[in-house]
Design an enzyme around this catalytic site. Structure first.
Site, PDB file in Angstrom:
ATOM      1  N   GLU A 159      -5.361  -4.146   2.266  1.00  0.00           N
ATOM      2  CA  GLU A 159      -5.247  -4.992   3.464  1.00  0.00           C
ATOM      3  C   GLU A 159      -6.414  -5.952   3.617  1.00  0.00           C
ATOM      4  O   GLU A 159      -6.413  -6.805   4.504  1.00  0.00           O
ATOM      5  CB  GLU A 159      -5.184  -4.106   4.722  1.00  0.00           C
TER       6      GLU A 159
ATOM      7  N   THR B 145       0.869  -1.180   0.000  1.00  0.00           N
ATOM      8  CA  THR B 145       0.000   0.000   0.000  1.00  0.00           C
ATOM      9  C   THR B 145       0.901   1.223   0.000  1.00  0.00           C
ATOM     10  O   THR B 145       1.910   1.258   0.689  1.00  0.00           O
ATOM     11  CB  THR B 145      -0.881   0.074   1.257  1.00  0.00           C
TER      12      THR B 145
ATOM     13  N   TRP C 120     -16.039  15.665  15.763  1.00  0.00           N
ATOM     14  CA  TRP C 120     -15.372  15.419  14.494  1.00  0.00           C
ATOM     15  C   TRP C 120     -16.118  16.072  13.332  1.00  0.00           C
ATOM     16  O   TRP C 120     -17.334  15.998  13.248  1.00  0.00           O
ATOM     17  CB  TRP C 120     -15.254  13.917  14.230  1.00  0.00           C
TER      18      TRP C 120
END
Lengths: 542, 542
Positions: free
Chosen positions: B330, B185, B444
């Site tokens: 992944e 990655t 957030w």
């Protein structure tokens, strides 16, 4: 060098966890043995399965214990499965259609420690329990209000037993090869043989079964497994359906046409599976009532060969796709399904029906070959038939206790006991059982082909073909016939009807008329008994 | 007690064996790098893969050796994969779009011993090979006639190299957890990290990917993986397609609208998959030419969020079903797919598009949760967003060499680095990358949501949102904008456009105009560089 991917063992409780988390509100609808149609969800079913596991553990059951079930398809039966497996136990499905002595033999062989039993079968368990020493507990799948008087001291009603648990339980974890389930095959000869499924084989099989080219089932399907959970895991649907989050409709003990139709219609079932006998009853009901199959899209038919006329009726009259399938208890059970590869996808009418007479091809995860008696592989030409052998992650490598060793070879192939041919596109068709096939002058004759042909005669009710000894050819076919009431076809009539429809050397050497043909407990023709009956028969050609 | 099912390890060569045996004549059509469209079959591909394995073994490569590929999607690339794996090696896909220094770093880290390379990338390999000490051999995926002059002493043309083998080779067998493939990655920061797939994870992932509620692909599909094999295994299609026996159409190096359309049309492709950028080009081509998508039924779109307008165009104008998906290298890579559960299956129009903006739900085999920074699980309410964590048999448990340990916890959860919310029906939507999310007064703010909103303004060409330090709120959002040529929207115009479309406290505190926004090699906004650029920016509210 090993990969660096997660150690995430393929355990069956992950199936019900996924169902509860991703499809928690999806319904499981059951026709209860008590009568009413009852509803639950995957979320609730998982919660109750946790209670089953918790209760079993508290009562001293442990990893590897065999815990039997003798029950119709229902949410209770399914939550018992997941509870038993999640505690580390082995669900052992008992077929109530076997003789009581046979069931007792099986339970003793498996050393079942407890049994979950439907009200229907309580009298049967009362009868055989004294003969099963290992059996400590009988959990009757009902509540206290419906609990009958019983001679069993150790019987409890399921609901009250379950209510003693709070479900605060964590599934056990263990190697994915740990035993999860058990089912005995009842052959026509010898003692039943136990197949011991693992968590891994159940999970892999559930994935194989759901694939688009196998059953092709999705979360949008409504699945009615008419095939019993005690009949080879309901062909895997008890695991595949929660894995994909499909609504389940469980028929309980009523398999008649009207009862099945009621569920198909009111629950909007899109997918169902059963043996041909059940569908005969349904089709007859539909014809009598003129009712349509509004929601049903697909039906899987296996267990025995699906008659061409049945496939045609489902497809032409009701617009329901038929998937002819073959499998065995030893295969979890799926071995092949007759879905269409592109080579055949464009076929219609009779050409399509011709292919659908075959049991289909082996999906990824099933290896298949046909061999002669010397284990030489035979060509895939659609006509050369031989012993059908299989391998795969959901195929047995042995029977419990070591019986039937000769069915497994060193390369891992399991001899199915079936005789089949495979066509150039991989489509397999069963032509006989190996022990029934007739060996005439070194060549094989399929008794099933001859029987199918013979029952096409308008005056024949049932037909069986067996090999009878012959001085020159070793064996030659004898056709045994039950006439339809009031009909009197002659030997010559019948042979004339068959002539030209099979190879000349396949033609039966004689026809014998009998009032009835012997059957096994599961409805198959008992050819051993028939061969015994005609042991000294002298063919006119001999 | 263990089950008694067969030890049938999940090895990748069983996929190509099954394809060759059950679907031997099915085509793999490739646009070759040399130019013409070439055809082979699974039967021939398997035979050539056996030769690859045989040649590699003869030349001293052995179990666990990393063997790189730098190639477009083609039958040759696929047979190289199966050959490498079948010999016990590890195919290591290299992304040619990375910087040469990065590729060399990756090859050195993986210790690649050989590389299969397309003609296109030979100059690149010539450039970086001297820096890769482990590299002993370069196999150029062409024949002698097309072999160019090269500075590499150890380069051979593939066809001639392959012709030295006869294919009389038996696949190696080993533990199913043996490494099979590798892919690095390339994050926006730090060194690339290697993911090491196992045979088991590849096989299980291929099954998961094909399921009806995932990609839903069958042997009757014609599959065009536009997504490159070097981009997370072509999302598993290199294994799923042969597993189910579907015809494969490989696009080679041409991803422009006309080239992709030609294949879709002439090969009657029914199923395809790629990132949004590719589909932008195709849709533009279709609009310019007025051509229809006659055969295409489904398109999987992932890699980055699929714009609503794209989904709408495919479905409304071309009658092609869009499956929005999310995954990571992944995860092999599938994590979720936006197929319809019954809860949503009846939706149409905007209501359906609303759901399709989500990345969908985790199939069986992927466990998913969102947590706050203290690892507390957050509710599935469709709005509370947190760190997205996953587990499963096709999810990495570590990176090769041990990098990135903090992304894995003791319970096996992998922290994806994405921020997402999950709705009550299990549908997940990515709202940001964890490192980009803005933490304002403990709450957030999703930068992606703000960016998507801002680019809806008719005068904005590109937008990025970053957090800038603030004395009271810790961080507040700054909107960085590239104006469209000739347009001059003001700070106030833009903020007025956004107002009322997001929560008031999400509104950017300021707008900064820039001539361009920095990007990574793979085309993503390089927010680290942007944050660096605005490190000392003082917000008007500060």
């Amino acid at each position: 060098m090993l990969g660096l991917m997660q150690d995430w063992p393929l355990l069956c409780h992950k199936i019900i966890d996924s169902a509860a988390r991703q499809h928690g509100n999806r319904e499981i609808v059951s026709r209860s043995v008590e009568g009413p149609i009852v509803r639950t969800t995957y979320r609730d079913l998982r919660q109750r399965a946790l209670k089953v596991a918790q209760k079993l553990e508290r009562e001293g059951y442990a990893l590897g214990d065999r815990i039997a079930t003798m029950a119709w398809n229902s949410a209770r039966h399914l939550e018992a499965w997941f509870g038993i497996m999640g505690m580390g136990g082995v669900y052992h499905t008992l077929n109530p259609r076997l003789f009581p002595e046979q069931i007792a033999w099986i339970m003793n062989h498996a050393e079942d420690r407890a049994v979950f039993v439907d009200l229907t079968f309580l009298p049967l368990v009362e009868k055989l329990a004294p003969a099963v020493k290992s059996l400590k507990k009988v959990i009757v799948l009902t509540d206290a209000a419906h609990m009958p008087q019983t001679s069993l001291a150790n019987a409890v009603p399921y609901e009250e037993w379950l209510a003693e648990a709070d479900g605060d339980f964590a599934w056990k974890t263990f190697d994915e090869n740990t035993a999860a389930g058990m089912c005995y095959t009842s052959g026509t000869t010898g003692n039943p043989k136990g197949v011991l499924y693992s968590h891994r084989s159940n999970v892999i099989h559930a994935m194989m079964a759901a694939m688009p080219d196998a059953m092709g089932i999705s979360s949008r399907d409504v699945i009615l497994p008419v095939v019993p959970m005690f009949h080879a895991n309901a062909w895997g649907l008890g695991q595949s359906a929660p894995m994909i989050g499909a609504k389940l409709v469980m028929p309980g003990g009523k398999m008649d046409g009207a009862s099945i139709y009621e569920l198909l219609d009111t629950e909007k079932v899109t997918f169902t599976a059963a043996v041909p006998t059940v569908w005969l009853m349904l089709l007859q009901y539909l014809e009598e009532t003129g009712k349509p199959l509004t929601y049903l899209k697909k039906v899987v038919i296996g267990g025995s060969a699906c008659p061409r006329a049945m496939t045609k009726k489902f497809q032409d009259n009701y617009d329901v796709e038929v998937i002819h399938a073959w499998g065995m208890t030893e295969m979890s059970p799926l071995g092949s399904l007759c879905t269409m590869k592109p080579e055949y996808a464009g076929l219609t009418g009779d050409a399509r029906l011709d292919i659908q007479q075959k049991q289909g091809y082996a999906p990824f995860g099933v290896e298949m070959k046909v061999t002669d008696d010397n284990d030489n592989e035979l060509p895939w030409d659609g006509k050369t038939f031989g012993r059908l052998k299989v391998r795969g992650p959901a195929v047995a490598k042995a029977y419990y206790g070591g019986a039937g060793k000769d069915q497994f070879d060193e390369e891992g192939w399991f001899d199915t006991g079936d005789v089949a041919h495979i066509d150039p596109n991989g489509y397999m068709q069963i032509t006989d059982r190996a022990k029934d096939v007739i060996k005439s002058g070194g060549e094989w004759i399929s008794t099933i082909d001859l029987e199918n042909l013979a029952v096409g005669h308008p005056d024949i009710a049932e037909a069986a073909v067996i090999g009878v000894s012959h001085p020159k050819w070793d064996e030659r076919p004898l056709l045994v016939v039950v006439r339809k009431p009031g009909r009197e076809p002659s030997r010559e009539d019948i042979l004339a009807y068959m002539e030209g429809k099979v190879a000349k050397w396949w033609m039966p050497d004689d026809v014998a008329f009998v009032p009835e043909i012997p059957h096994t407990a599961t409805g198959k023709i008992q050819k051993t008994a028939l061969r015994e009956q005609f042991r000294d028969y002298r063919l006119p050609t001999a």
